[in-house]
Motif scaffolding. Sequence first.
Motif, PDB file in Angstrom:
ATOM      1  N   VAL A 254       0.845  -1.186   0.000  1.00  0.00           N
ATOM      2  CA  VAL A 254       0.000   0.000   0.000  1.00  0.00           C
ATOM      3  C   VAL A 254       0.883   1.238   0.000  1.00  0.00           C
ATOM      4  O   VAL A 254       1.866   1.315   0.744  1.00  0.00           O
ATOM      5  CB  VAL A 254      -0.933   0.018   1.230  1.00  0.00           C
ATOM      6  N   THR A 255       0.561   2.202  -0.845  1.00  0.00           N
ATOM      7  CA  THR A 255       1.254   3.485  -0.851  1.00  0.00           C
ATOM      8  C   THR A 255       0.243   4.554  -1.236  1.00  0.00           C
ATOM      9  O   THR A 255      -0.946   4.284  -1.379  1.00  0.00           O
ATOM     10  CB  THR A 255       2.462   3.471  -1.809  1.00  0.00           C
ATOM     11  N   GLY A 256       0.723   5.772  -1.427  1.00  0.00           N
ATOM     12  CA  GLY A 256      -0.168   6.884  -1.734  1.00  0.00           C
ATOM     13  C   GLY A 256      -0.098   7.947  -0.653  1.00  0.00           C
ATOM     14  O   GLY A 256       0.582   7.800   0.376  1.00  0.00           O
ATOM     15  N   LEU A 257      -0.825   9.033  -0.883  1.00  0.00           N
ATOM     16  CA  LEU A 257      -0.765  10.170   0.030  1.00  0.00           C
ATOM     17  C   LEU A 257      -1.254   9.813   1.426  1.00  0.00           C
ATOM     18  O   LEU A 257      -0.644  10.208   2.426  1.00  0.00           O
ATOM     19  CB  LEU A 257      -1.601  11.319  -0.550  1.00  0.00           C
ATOM     20  N   VAL A 258      -2.336   9.059   1.513  1.00  0.00           N
ATOM     21  CA  VAL A 258      -2.906   8.735   2.826  1.00  0.00           C
ATOM     22  C   VAL A 258      -1.968   7.860   3.654  1.00  0.00           C
ATOM     23  O   VAL A 258      -1.627   8.209   4.789  1.00  0.00           O
ATOM     24  CB  VAL A 258      -4.294   8.078   2.659  1.00  0.00           C
ATOM     25  N   PRO A 259      -1.525   6.701   3.159  1.00  0.00           N
ATOM     26  CA  PRO A 259      -0.639   5.877   3.994  1.00  0.00           C
ATOM     27  C   PRO A 259       0.717   6.537   4.256  1.00  0.00           C
ATOM     28  O   PRO A 259       1.323   6.293   5.310  1.00  0.00           O
ATOM     29  CB  PRO A 259      -0.486   4.580   3.193  1.00  0.00           C
ATOM     30  N   MET A 260       1.207   7.370   3.329  1.00  0.00           N
ATOM     31  CA  MET A 260       2.482   8.046   3.583  1.00  0.00           C
ATOM     32  C   MET A 260       2.326   9.096   4.672  1.00  0.00           C
ATOM     33  O   MET A 260       3.217   9.280   5.510  1.00  0.00           O
ATOM     34  CB  MET A 260       3.009   8.666   2.290  1.00  0.00           C
ATOM     35  N   ASN A 261       1.181   9.804   4.689  1.00  0.00           N
ATOM     36  CA  ASN A 261       0.920  10.718   5.798  1.00  0.00           C
ATOM     37  C   ASN A 261       0.737   9.958   7.101  1.00  0.00           C
ATOM     38  O   ASN A 261       1.182  10.408   8.171  1.00  0.00           O
ATOM     39  CB  ASN A 261      -0.317  11.554   5.503  1.00  0.00           C
ATOM     40  N   ASP A 262       0.078   8.806   7.021  1.00  0.00           N
ATOM     41  CA  ASP A 262      -0.104   7.993   8.228  1.00  0.00           C
ATOM     42  C   ASP A 262       1.236   7.560   8.814  1.00  0.00           C
ATOM     43  O   ASP A 262       1.384   7.450  10.033  1.00  0.00           O
ATOM     44  CB  ASP A 262      -0.947   6.759   7.914  1.00  0.00           C
ATOM     45  N   SER A 263       2.211   7.298   7.937  1.00  0.00           N
ATOM     46  CA  SER A 263       3.515   6.854   8.426  1.00  0.00           C
ATOM     47  C   SER A 263       4.186   7.935   9.270  1.00  0.00           C
ATOM     48  O   SER A 263       4.952   7.629  10.180  1.00  0.00           O
ATOM     49  CB  SER A 263       4.417   6.462   7.256  1.00  0.00           C
TER      50      SER A 263
END
Length: 587
Positions: A254-263
């Motif tokens: 999973v990648t993208g703006l949402v999971p990268m912000n979640d990280s």
Amino acid sequence: MPRYPIVSLVDLCTRFAWPVIAVILALAAFSAIYATQHFAIATDIKTLFPRDLPWTERAFRESATFPEEGMVVVVDAPTPELASQAAAQLTLALAADHRHFKRVEALQSSPFFVREGLLYLSAPEVGAMTARLDRAKPLIGELAADPSLRGTLGALDYGLIGVANGVLPLDALAPPMNRASATLDDVLARRPAHFSWQEMASGSAAAGPLRQFIAVQPVLDYHALEPGGAAARAVAAAARRLDLAGGYQARARVTGLVPMNDSQFAALKEHAGLNAALTCGAVLLILWLALRSWRIMLAVVINLLCGLVMSAALGLFLVGRLNLISVAFFVLFVGLGVDFGIQFAVRYRNERHEVGALRPALVAAARKAGGPLALAAAATALGFCAFVPTAYRGLSELGEIAGPGMIIAFLTSITLLPALLAVLNPAGEQRAMGFAVLAPVDRFVGRYRIPLVAATLGAVVLAAPLLYWLPFDFNPLHLQNPKAPAVATFLALRRDPQLGANAIDIVEPNLPAAERAAQHLARLPEVAQTRTLASFIPLDQQKKLADLKLLAAAIGPMLNPPQPKPAPNDAENVAAMRMTAAELTRI
């Protein structure tokens, strides 16, 4: 702040120590309750930016016109068939999960591209493909009529007949035989085995995509520390439930703006217990080295905790929610707030050695340290308040919380801390403060202070021109943990320029304006390629369509046999294998 009020305040707090302690502890308890009930972190990154800036206005307008899914599931497999099948199964599973996903779309399986995808090949590529498939008509017909081991061996027999009749060179059989041999070796060795018909038919290992993309619009929970965390976990759970790794040798990431912000928010709780323990241990070690008395240390720790909870409550009252930047206030307060207590307590120890009595030592400490502490608190508070006017809410709210927090740390250090010391009554100091071994250094600095200052200023002047070459990293991606799964996946994807992971979106009022902008940007050395809506109109369509119509007429009937052969039994499979083996031996 004048010294006299500070001295008077410290004297008052030491005289009425218990009432002062009771009042401040009650205020701290109320603050702790308020902070606990109202504690929240704003996890929507978009709220950190003001909506009235030009670039944010454009970003919000584009986001409203072209909504982004925010999450992309990347499915990798060793063959195009396995990747496609795994992505199809995962897409169905995610689309059925309305609790975590609003919309799910398998990008390569879009009906438009499934129907029109061949037109996006170049004209020579389409011509070569149609010629290759035309030559393979006998094999295609055999496999379509008998999709079994018997049919596969029969298709191979056609190739052997072609070699025997001189239609095909013997080397033409090498690629498919080598692929089949490698697959059988893996099966017999109990290793993961795979075989791609697309690769065999095309003669290329890049016959189809080994990576599939699923665009996902997750249901975000902004009350959680990771708004898209539940959706990301649902993807992982679906991949395990479908056994993508075992059934398709596939991996789902999973990648993208949402999971990268979640990280970024996940980093706040990563090793939080260990980090907190190490921080507390370091603070206690520093306190012991500076104070050498558990009673004084206890007073400083209580003073620090009370100041922390009162500052946190005031900050939450002022801003409502913490954010990714302002949450660092807690660490800043511990690091800076404890200094006020240490400075006052060390000065008290020195005065206690010289004066002897407790209360006179506290008053003398206030007289000598109160002014410098007030100046330090004001300077630190003003430094944080300088963040407040910025349009970036992350820093602005940090300044709004930390500025008053420094004033609270100073006030508790001249009220609660003296009262606690008066009640705990630590033992008197038998030795003078300081390090006698460093006395020569102190005398040297005092004697040659002017040359030392001049030398320091000279070094600064000589080094200042080097600031011209000081690099500045403007890429916020470099602030993230490259080992976080979502970030690592994005970093791997952006190596392929065709994916456009580093693309910039520009909105123009019409297609001609977009074409002009694309032509202008394409001339820049920093731009690898540009695309507009016109890029999705294939070139040379008439020629490609003519070739594809001829191919459809030639192999269309073979792909849809009127009467497929029934499935073979074991005896028929054995007979087919013996016939093929005999033909291979003869060739």
